[in-house]
Design an enzyme around this catalytic site. Sequence first.
Site, PDB file in Angstrom:
ATOM      1  N   GLU A   1      51.874  50.634  -0.547  1.00  0.00           N
ATOM      2  CA  GLU A   1      51.192  51.874  -0.967  1.00  0.00           C
ATOM      3  C   GLU A   1      51.899  53.112  -0.408  1.00  0.00           C
ATOM      4  OE1 GLU A   1      47.502  50.148   0.513  1.00  0.00           O
ATOM      5  OE2 GLU A   1      46.586  50.678  -1.395  1.00  0.00           O
TER       6      GLU A   1
ATOM      7  N   ALA B   1      48.459  48.070   6.509  1.00  0.00           N
ATOM      8  CA  ALA B   1      47.611  48.695   7.526  1.00  0.00           C
ATOM      9  C   ALA B   1      47.459  47.696   8.670  1.00  0.00           C
ATOM     10  CB  ALA B   1      46.262  49.035   6.915  1.00  0.00           C
TER      11      ALA B   1
ATOM     12  N   GLU C   1      45.816  42.335  -0.009  1.00  0.00           N
ATOM     13  CA  GLU C   1      44.530  42.632   0.627  1.00  0.00           C
ATOM     14  C   GLU C   1      43.439  41.646   0.234  1.00  0.00           C
ATOM     15  OE1 GLU C   1      46.504  44.889  -0.806  1.00  0.00           O
ATOM     16  OE2 GLU C   1      46.578  46.719   0.392  1.00  0.00           O
TER      17      GLU C   1
ATOM     18  N   GLY D   1      49.264  48.317   2.637  1.00  0.00           N
ATOM     19  CA  GLY D   1      49.523  49.731   2.897  1.00  0.00           C
ATOM     20  C   GLY D   1      51.004  50.066   2.949  1.00  0.00           C
TER      21      GLY D   1
HETATM   22  N1  CAA Z   1      48.463  44.159  10.869  1.00  0.00           N
HETATM   23  C1  CAA Z   1      48.565  43.808  12.180  1.00  0.00           C
HETATM   24  N2  CAA Z   1      49.510  42.974  12.657  1.00  0.00           N
HETATM   25  C2  CAA Z   1      50.371  42.460  11.766  1.00  0.00           C
HETATM   26  C3  CAA Z   1      50.337  42.776  10.404  1.00  0.00           C
HETATM   27  C4  CAA Z   1      49.321  43.683   9.945  1.00  0.00           C
HETATM   28  N3  CAA Z   1      49.227  44.075   8.665  1.00  0.00           N
HETATM   29  N4  CAA Z   1      51.319  42.092   9.768  1.00  0.00           N
HETATM   30  C5  CAA Z   1      51.968  41.394  10.711  1.00  0.00           C
HETATM   31  N5  CAA Z   1      51.399  41.614  11.917  1.00  0.00           N
HETATM   32  C6  CAA Z   1      51.794  41.044  13.210  1.00  0.00           C
HETATM   33  C7  CAA Z   1      51.374  39.593  13.315  1.00  0.00           C
HETATM   34  O1  CAA Z   1      50.014  39.488  13.688  1.00  0.00           O
HETATM   35  C8  CAA Z   1      52.331  39.086  14.368  1.00  0.00           C
HETATM   36  O2  CAA Z   1      51.872  39.529  15.620  1.00  0.00           O
HETATM   37  P1  CAA Z   1      51.815  38.481  16.865  1.00  0.00           P
HETATM   38  O3  CAA Z   1      53.251  38.089  17.094  1.00  0.00           O
HETATM   39  O4  CAA Z   1      51.225  39.300  17.967  1.00  0.00           O
HETATM   40  O5  CAA Z   1      50.970  37.335  16.420  1.00  0.00           O
HETATM   41  C9  CAA Z   1      53.620  39.877  14.070  1.00  0.00           C
HETATM   42  O6  CAA Z   1      53.199  41.006  13.297  1.00  0.00           O
HETATM   43  C10 CAA Z   1      54.612  39.084  13.246  1.00  0.00           C
HETATM   44  O7  CAA Z   1      53.937  38.617  12.080  1.00  0.00           O
HETATM   45  P2  CAA Z   1      53.959  37.088  11.595  1.00  0.00           P
HETATM   46  O8  CAA Z   1      54.079  36.191  12.770  1.00  0.00           O
HETATM   47  O9  CAA Z   1      52.779  36.891  10.686  1.00  0.00           O
HETATM   48  O10 CAA Z   1      55.342  37.091  10.783  1.00  0.00           O
HETATM   49  P3  CAA Z   1      55.751  36.150   9.563  1.00  0.00           P
HETATM   50  O11 CAA Z   1      57.196  36.438   9.318  1.00  0.00           O
HETATM   51  O12 CAA Z   1      55.319  34.750   9.793  1.00  0.00           O
HETATM   52  O13 CAA Z   1      54.883  36.675   8.292  1.00  0.00           O
HETATM   53  C11 CAA Z   1      53.979  38.367   6.850  1.00  0.00           C
HETATM   54  C12 CAA Z   1      55.136  37.944   7.783  1.00  0.00           C
HETATM   55  C13 CAA Z   1      53.942  37.503   5.583  1.00  0.00           C
HETATM   56  C14 CAA Z   1      54.252  39.820   6.452  1.00  0.00           C
HETATM   57  C15 CAA Z   1      52.636  38.246   7.602  1.00  0.00           C
HETATM   58  O14 CAA Z   1      52.737  38.901   8.856  1.00  0.00           O
HETATM   59  C16 CAA Z   1      51.465  38.862   6.887  1.00  0.00           C
HETATM   60  O15 CAA Z   1      50.933  38.266   5.957  1.00  0.00           O
HETATM   61  N6  CAA Z   1      51.004  40.057   7.317  1.00  0.00           N
HETATM   62  C17 CAA Z   1      49.840  40.705   6.789  1.00  0.00           C
HETATM   63  C18 CAA Z   1      50.115  41.319   5.434  1.00  0.00           C
HETATM   64  C19 CAA Z   1      48.872  41.955   4.883  1.00  0.00           C
HETATM   65  O16 CAA Z   1      47.845  41.313   4.682  1.00  0.00           O
HETATM   66  N7  CAA Z   1      48.900  43.281   4.628  1.00  0.00           N
HETATM   67  C20 CAA Z   1      47.791  44.024   4.130  1.00  0.00           C
HETATM   68  C21 CAA Z   1      47.043  44.683   5.246  1.00  0.00           C
HETATM   69  S1  CAA Z   1      45.533  45.450   4.735  1.00  0.00           S
HETATM   70  C22 CAA Z   1      45.995  46.952   4.093  1.00  0.00           C
HETATM   71  O17 CAA Z   1      47.149  47.298   4.072  1.00  0.00           O
HETATM   72  C23 CAA Z   1      44.865  47.785   3.590  1.00  0.00           C
HETATM   73  C24 CAA Z   1      45.242  48.952   2.786  1.00  0.00           C
HETATM   74  O18 CAA Z   1      45.439  48.859   1.616  1.00  0.00           O
HETATM   75  C25 CAA Z   1      45.376  50.273   3.394  1.00  0.00           C
END
Ligand code: CAA
Length: 259
Positions: free
Chosen positions: A113, A66, A133, A110
Site C-alpha cells: 500500500e 504494518a 491481511e 501496508g
Molecule cells: N509485523 C511485525 N513483524 C513482522 C512482520 C509484520 N508485518 N513481518 C515480519 N515480521 C517479523 C517476524 O515476526 C520475524 O520476527 P522474529 O524474528 O522476531 O520472529 C521477522 O520479521 C522475520 O520474519 P519471518 O521470520 O516471518 O521471515 P520469513 O522470511 O520466514 O517470512 C514473510 C517473510 C512471508 C514476509 C512473513 O514475515 C510474513 O508473512 N509477514 C507478515 C506479512 C503480513 O501479513 N503483512 C500484512 C500486515 S497487516 C497490514 O499491513 C495492515 C494494513 O493494511 C495497513
Amino acid sequence: MAEYGMILVETQGKVGIIRLNRPQALNALCDQLMSEVGEALRAFDKDPGIAAIILTGSEKAFAAGADIKEMKDRTFPDVIFDDFIGDRWETVLEIRKPVIAAVAGFALGGGCELAMMCDMILAADNAKFGQPEINLGIIPGAGGSQRLTRAIGKSKAMEMILTARMMDAAEAERANLVCRVVPLAELIPEAVKIGEKIASLSGPSIAIAKDAVNTAYETTLTEGVKAERRMFLGLFATADQKEGMAAFAEKRKPAFTNR
Ligand code: CAA
C-alpha cells in the site's frame, strides 16, 4: 541532515533517498518508522536542492506490512482516536515532488500500500507484492483494496485480497502495477536515473504533471480533462515554458530555472 533510528537518509545529487531500515522485522511499518518516513519526506519536499525522492527498503523486504505485533492488542477506541494510517502513513500523498518506490523483496500489506501511494513503482526482479491481511482476519487498511483494484483490475485484485496470493515482479509488470522491472543490483541506480532525469526538467511542470496524473484517480474523465487544460494553460505563465520552447526552436538544450 537529521538523524533517524529506523530509516537511512542520503542524497545523490538532486535525488533524496529514504531507506527503510528495520531489518530484524523486515521493515514492518511501526509508528516510529512511519513518523520518521513522514518527517524525511517533508524535509526533502521543502529542500530546494532536491527534485525527486526515492523510497526504498532492503534487498529482502521493501516492507512486510504494518507492524502486526504493535497492532495486535489495539482496541477500536485506540484506533479510532489515533488513526495511525491517516495520521502517519498518508504524508506521502501530500508530497509535491515525485516519489519513486524502489521495491526489492517483499512489499506486503501496508508495504504494498505504501508503494502504491508513491508516484511510481520500480521493481527489482526479486520483488513480491501481496495483500495478505485476510490471513490475519482483517482487510487492507491503507488503500490496498482501492489502489490495487485501480492498478491491476478487479479480478486480479479480488484474487490477491481474498486469497493472499502474492504476485512476483514479472506478473506485477504485466499487470501494470510497476513501471518497470530491473535486476536487483540495478534497482537504486535505475531509480536514481529516473530522479536525475526529473531533476533536469522544469520543477513547476513536474509538480503540475504529477498533479495532473493523480487527478485521473480522483475525478471523472470530463473533469480531469478540464483540470488538465487549466494546468496546461497555467504553465504558459512560467519562464520555463518560454525557455523550453525557445530552446527547441533554436535547436539547443533548455536551461530551466524552475521559474
Ligand atoms: N509485523 C511485525 N513483524 C513482522 C512482520 C509484520 N508485518 N513481518 C515480519 N515480521 C517479523 C517476524 O515476526 C520475524 O520476527 P522474529 O524474528 O522476531 O520472529 C521477522 O520479521 C522475520 O520474519 P519471518 O521470520 O516471518 O521471515 P520469513 O522470511 O520466514 O517470512 C514473510 C517473510 C512471508 C514476509 C512473513 O514475515 C510474513 O508473512 N509477514 C507478515 C506479512 C503480513 O501479513 N503483512 C500484512 C500486515 S497487516 C497490514 O499491513 C495492515 C494494513 O493494511 C495497513
